[in-house]
Design an enzyme around this catalytic site. Structure first.
Site, PDB file in Angstrom:
ATOM      1  N   GLY A 228       0.821  -1.195   0.000  1.00 50.47           N
ATOM      2  CA  GLY A 228       0.000   0.000   0.000  1.00 50.47           C
ATOM      3  C   GLY A 228       0.857   1.248   0.000  1.00 50.47           C
ATOM      4  O   GLY A 228       2.018   1.224  -0.422  1.00 50.47           O
ATOM      5  N   SER A 229       0.293   2.328   0.489  1.00 48.09           N
ATOM      6  CA  SER A 229       0.985   3.613   0.457  1.00 48.09           C
ATOM      7  C   SER A 229       2.110   3.655   1.474  1.00 48.09           C
ATOM      8  O   SER A 229       2.090   2.961   2.501  1.00 48.09           O
ATOM      9  CB  SER A 229      -0.008   4.745   0.742  1.00 48.09           C
ATOM     10  OG  SER A 229      -0.383   4.751   2.107  1.00 48.09           O
ATOM     11  N   GLY A 233       2.318   2.481   5.354  1.00 47.75           N
ATOM     12  CA  GLY A 233       3.424   1.584   5.667  1.00 47.75           C
ATOM     13  C   GLY A 233       4.230   2.054   6.859  1.00 47.75           C
ATOM     14  O   GLY A 233       4.656   1.246   7.699  1.00 47.75           O
ATOM     15  N   GLU A 250       5.651  -3.493   0.925  1.00 48.02           N
ATOM     16  CA  GLU A 250       5.809  -3.144  -0.490  1.00 48.02           C
ATOM     17  C   GLU A 250       5.006  -1.875  -0.694  1.00 48.02           C
ATOM     18  O   GLU A 250       3.774  -1.895  -0.675  1.00 48.02           O
ATOM     19  CB  GLU A 250       5.313  -4.287  -1.385  1.00 48.02           C
ATOM     20  CG  GLU A 250       5.781  -4.165  -2.826  1.00 48.02           C
ATOM     21  CD  GLU A 250       4.803  -3.418  -3.700  1.00 48.02           C
ATOM     22  OE1 GLU A 250       5.074  -2.218  -3.980  1.00 48.02           O
ATOM     23  OE2 GLU A 250       3.793  -3.989  -4.102  1.00 48.02           O
TER      24      GLU A 250
END
EC number: 1.2.1.3
Length: 477
Positions: A228-229, A233, A250
């Site tokens: 995600g963003s 994160g 990721e």
């Protein structure tokens, strides 16, 4: 319309302790695509408890690796039989154009076989001589209960990219899916149960932010895998780190396509159509910064503008559509804010701009936009917009191009455009990013994928992807 009224916890449907139903609406026409339940804190506890029991007491971690692979292969066969149906559903659910969901369908097939290949060659056990004396047995054992948290932009592909290595390793998993795509993930639960996954091993939940944090901080969770963003994160890394949970992330990207002076304009622009604007620009590896020699910027900008003007924009389910709507009205407004700010600052526009595309008066659409002569330090060049917006920045030397590519907080992907393979490799070695392609080369699904800097921690795919779901044990003999 597809309706799910009960949660999928531990391999079966159960009623939520605090029933809340979310309607997932098409960003194209606002119609209800389906409904699904949102999990409560108590539901999170139930899902984690089921996974904990299945891991601590159940058969799944104690099966051989080959036995686990065979169950996942049965799931894969069931999924393949319905993959076109799922692709079309995701297109309606979040606006991904038909061509993109079909491409993801192929990617899922290739990704699955790559994981099976990697798992069968993975060194699950290693007997070796010790030092200074004796022998040792090195074991790779499952890390435990996994919280897999995924975004909405390629939901099945990203989910399976975490589920396959985790399940093959012997972990049990709670999959947290996004509210924007709260329906499609429900199908995965049904198919894994049909494939013979034991009770408790797998749960699928949709949850809001507060409830999702309950999952991340739950004492029964051993490992968090997130896509995600970068902003989310960082939050997950902080919460997980405080509790010493294993975390892999990721995250976002602002990838640069370095176009060299010997690149063919027509071929490069034709490829960048798919590299810069996939899934309506909502892909973490999208090449959203195009770096071109200053003396060729006008020619490249004209060619890219012509390509953008020829894009078919409209119904994402139509096979002729290249760009559909972005996932939601909230996302449309966010992207529009970036475009308007750049317009207000006087940034040059080759094509596009704020407002709806010509001839479209409904849906969450964005005009595909190309900014040119962009200052690499500007907001639109530095922040991940996650929409059909591309910045073109000129450079005067190869050294400057590499510096511009690296002058970013992100480092997920990138590309080098030149017919000279040796030169492309030499430049790629100096670009601080996790994956670099020479032109339109395909990403290797057996090689590690992930990012430098704020683009993440850890890697997915191949043996490196499996590594995140195992613990190392040494037995001295």
């Amino acid at each position: 319309m597809t309706e799910f009224s009960e949660l999928f916890i531990g391999g079966r449907r159960v009623t939520s302790t605090a029933p809340r139903i979310i309607e997932v609406r098409s960003p194209y026409d606002g119609s209800v695509v389906g409904t699904a339940p949102l999990a409560s804190h108590e539901d999170i506890d139930r899902a984690v408890d089921a996974a904990r029991r299945a891991f601590d007491q159940g058969p799944w971690p104690r099966l051989s690796v080959e036995e686990r692979i065979q169950v996942i292969e049965r799931f894969h066969a069931l999924y393949e039989a319905r993959s076109d149906e799922f692709a079309r559903f995701v297109s309606r659910e979040m606006g991904a154009p038909h061509w993109f969901t079909q491409a993801i369908r192929t990617l899922i097939t290739n990704q699955s076989h790559a994981f099976f290949k990697a798992a069968r060659s993975y060194p699950w056990e290693d007997r070796r001589d010790g030092f200074p004396t004796g022998k040792s047995l090195w074991l790779r054992e499952p890390v435990g209960v996994v919280a897999a948290i995924i975004p909405w932009n390629a939901p099945h592909q990203v989910a399976l990219g975490k589920l396959y290595p985790a399940l093959i390793a012997g972990c049990t998993v709670v999959l947290k899916i996004a509210e924007e795509t709260a329906v499609d993930g429900q199908f995965l639960g049904e198919l894994f149960a049909e494939a013979g996954l034991p009770e408790g091993v797998f749960s699928v939940i949709a949850a809001d932010k507060e409830t999702s944090e309950r999952l991340v901080t739950h004492p029964g969770i051993d490992k968090i895998g997130f896509t995600g963003s970068s902003a989310v994160g960082r939050r997950i890394a902080g919460l997980g780190g405080a509790l010493l949970k294993r975390v892999s992330l990721e995250l976002g990207g602002k990838s640069a396509a370095i176009v060299l002076e010997d690149a063919d304009i027509e071929e490069t622009v034709a490829a960048l159509k798919f590299r810069s604007f996939p899934n309506n620009g909502q892909v973490c590896v999208a090449q959203t910064r195009v770096l071109v020699p200053r003396h060729r910027q006008v020619d490249f900008a004209d060619a890219m503008a012509a390509m953008i003007n020829e894009m078919t924009i409209g119904d994402p389910s139509a096979e002729t559509t290249f760009l559909g709507p972005v996932v939601s009205e909230r996302q449309r407004l966010r992207i529009t804010d970036y475009i308007r700010q750049a317009e207000a600052e006087g940034t040059r526009i080759a094509v596009g701009g704020s407002g709806m595309p010509d001839g479209i008066n409904h849906g969450s659409f964005i005009r595909p936009t190309l900014f040119i002569d962009v200052d690499n330090s500007s907001r639109i060049a530095q922040e991940e917009i996650f929409g059909p917006v591309v910045c073109m920045t000129p450079y005067d030397s190869e050294e400057e191009a590499i510096g511009l590519a690296n002058a970013s907080d992100y480092g997920l992907a990138g590309s080098i455009w030149t017919p000279d393979a040796e030169r492309a490799e030499a430049i790629a070695r100096r670009v601080r990013t996790g994956t670099v392609t020479h032109g339109n080369a395909a990403i290797d699904l057996l090689s590690p994928f992930g990012g430098f800097k704020q683009s993440g921690i850890g890697r997915e795919f191949g043996a490196e992807g499996i590594n995140h779901y195992i613990e190392h044990k040494t037995i001295a003999i």
